[in-house]
Each structure stands twice: as structure tokens, then as C-alpha cells.
Scaffold this active site. Structure first.
Site: not given
Ligand code: 13P
Length: 282
Positions: A208-209, A180, A230-231, A233, A81-82
Site C-alpha cells: 500500500h502507499g 498519500g 497499490n497506487v 495519490t 479498497d480498505h
Molecule cells: P497511495 O495513494 O499512497 O499511492 O496509496 C494507495 C493505496 O495504498 C490504496 O490502498
């Protein structure tokens, strides 16, 4: 089976659903995530940051994902990721990661295209898939903060050019989500997502997020072309709450398993809830 992102996103596209991509921070989260995916009969994407990959060991992660995919009879993708650094990407591809995200979103478009294409050339030669990103997602991830003033939505025309010129398998879009965000919910720009979806004509899009996306909005974004969800946090927070409680309640000489098991259960609950939503059944 151990598979690529490209394969699972093609399946998601044909069924108008999304595949959950869950960030793990340790090896112990993996059984919780993979067992739920098997029970729900859906493929799953395990994703790690460069930091987690180095902490666990790239080859260890590949080996565990492969053996659990076989043991539970479920399709598993292991995704970096990233990633921004080519040497880190090479390490993951060489170890056997089946998917890589190159995050060139902070770069000027031409630099982003060049950087992403370089990763595509390397990953494809090893049979791995690539996710690119255009526009900026806000928030905090693994200590990296993107201020709201730096957030800009993905431009639909640029997205078409970016996909054509890079040869990626999936595109992460900026539509108002933040990494996050777990204490509040995101205000998604459905209008922007619809414009991107119309421009890219069925190309798999990534959100994302995902923690900040409300349950009510999940089906809506999937209907607008989101195929990888994507999950991170949400898993981390629930793991930490459950394990803090267990560590406080149990004696110091209790088996460490007893501190880990409740945390695994907490993660499994989150994953199950999300995967059910991602199937996009009315
Ligand atoms: P969250 O941690 O906000 O769920 O986002 C995860 C994410 O996008 C990983 O790249």
C-alpha cells in the site's frame, strides 16, 4: 475478461511481477487506466473506496469494468479498497465486485481473523477474492489519518497464522510505506519484507502507499514477493494538476471533454510508467 484478484495474482506469481492496482475517484479515470493496461498487455486492478463506489454506483462500476475488459481485450479486476463495514462489503459483492479488501488492521489479531474470515466466507460464495491486512500502514487516505506512532510492521509468524486461519487470497503488509506520500519517498524495511516473504512461502503480498515508493525500490520489493502494487495519490495529484490547468485556460462554454481529456492523459502517463516498472524486466 472480468476476473478475480486470485487469478491475476497467480499469473503475477508465476512471472515474478506485480499487478498495478489503481485507485479511481471518478468514472472518467477508468478508460485511461484500462487502455494503458491493454496496450501493455497486463491485467489491471481498478480499486475504489467505499465513498467512490457510492458516488459512482456499485453496479455502474461493475458494468463499466466488464464492458471495457471485453472491448479492450484485457483482464480487469474490480476491487473494494480498505473496507471495514460488512454491510458495505456485502453491497459491493452483491453488485459484482470481483475482489474485496477487508481492513481489520486496527483490530486485535483475533478480531481481525474473525472479521476477515467472515468476509472470506461471504465473498467466496459469490466467487470474489479477498485481501486482508496485518500491521498498520501510515499516512492519510480518503481523509482517514493513521499517525506514525500507530504504525507497526507486519509480524512474519502472525502473517502465516492469519493466512491459514482466514483463507484470504492476498495479504497487505506494513513495511514502512504510507498512504498519500507524494512529496517525499518512503524508507522501506526490506529486511522485514524479506522475513515475511520467507515465512509465507510464495503467498501473494500487497504493498500500500505505492505513490511514495521510488522507482529504484519497485523491482526490489517485487523480487521480495509483492504481487499487488497499490497506487492512488500519484494519479489523483496528476489528474488535479492537469484539469486545473485546463479549466483555467479554456472558455467556460468549451466542451467539458476538453477539460477531462488532458487529465486522462496525465493519468495514463503515470499508469504507463508504473505498469512498465511492475513487469519487473531487468
Ligand atoms: P497511495 O495513494 O499512497 O499511492 O496509496 C494507495 C493505496 O495504498 C490504496 O490502498
Amino acid at each position: 475478461m472480468y476476473v478475480t484478484l486470485r487469478e491475476v495474482l497467480a499469473e503475477a506469481q508465476s512471472l515474478n511481477m506485480a499487478i498495478g492496482a489503481f485507485n479511481t475517484h471518478n468514472l472518467e479515470m477508468l478508460p485511461a487506466i484500462i487502455r494503458v493496461a491493454a496496450k501493455e498487455k497486463t491485467p489491471v486492478i481498478i480499486q475504489t473506496s467505499e465513498g467512490t463506489a457510492s458516488y459512482i454506483g456499485h453496479r455502474n462500476l461493475v458494468a463499466v469494468c466488464k464492458s471495457m475488459a471485453d472491448e479492450y481485450g484485457v483482464n480487469v479486476v474490480l476491487h473494494l479498497d480498505h473496507a471495514k463495514n460488512f454491510d458495505e462489503i456485502r453491497k459491493a459483492v452483491d453488485a459484482g465486485y470481483s475482489s474485496i479488501m477487508f481492513d481489520g488492521s486496527a483490530l486485535p489479531i483475533k478480531e481481525n481473523i474473525l472479521g476477515t474470515k467472515r468476509v472470506v466466507d461471504y465473498a467466496k460464495a459469490a466467487g470474489a477474492s479477498v485481501e486482508g491486512e496485518l500491521g498498520t500502514v501510515g499516512g492519510t487516505e480518503d481523509g482517514v489519518v493513521v499517525a506514525q506512532s500507530e504504525v507497526c510492521y507486519t509480524d512474519p509468524e502472525q502473517a502465516v497464522e492469519f493466512i491459514e486461519k482466514t483463507g484470504i487470497d492476498a495479504l497487505a503488509v506494513a513495511i514502512g510505506t504510507n498512504h498519500g506520500q507524494y512529496k517525499s519517498k518512503t524508507n522501506i524495511s526490506f529486511n522485514q519484507l524479506e522475513k515475511i516473504r520467507d515465512a509465507v512461502n510464495g503467498f501473494p503480498l500487497v504493498i500500500h502507499g505505492g505513490t511514495g515508493v521510488s522507482d529504484e525500490d519497485v523491482h526490489r520489493v517485487i523480487d521480495l514477493g509483492i504481487r499487488k502494487f497499490n497506487v492512488g495519490t500519484d494519479l489523483l495529484v496528476n489528474w488535479n494538476i492537469a484539469s486545473k490547468k485546463a479549466y483555467n485556460e479554456l472558455k467556460e462554454n468549451a466542451s467539458n471533454r476538453n477539460m477531462v481529456l488532458p487529465a486522462q492523459e496525465a493519468v495514463a502517463e503515470v499508469v504507463e510508467h508504473r505498469i512498465k516498472l511492475f513487469k519487473n524486466i531487468a
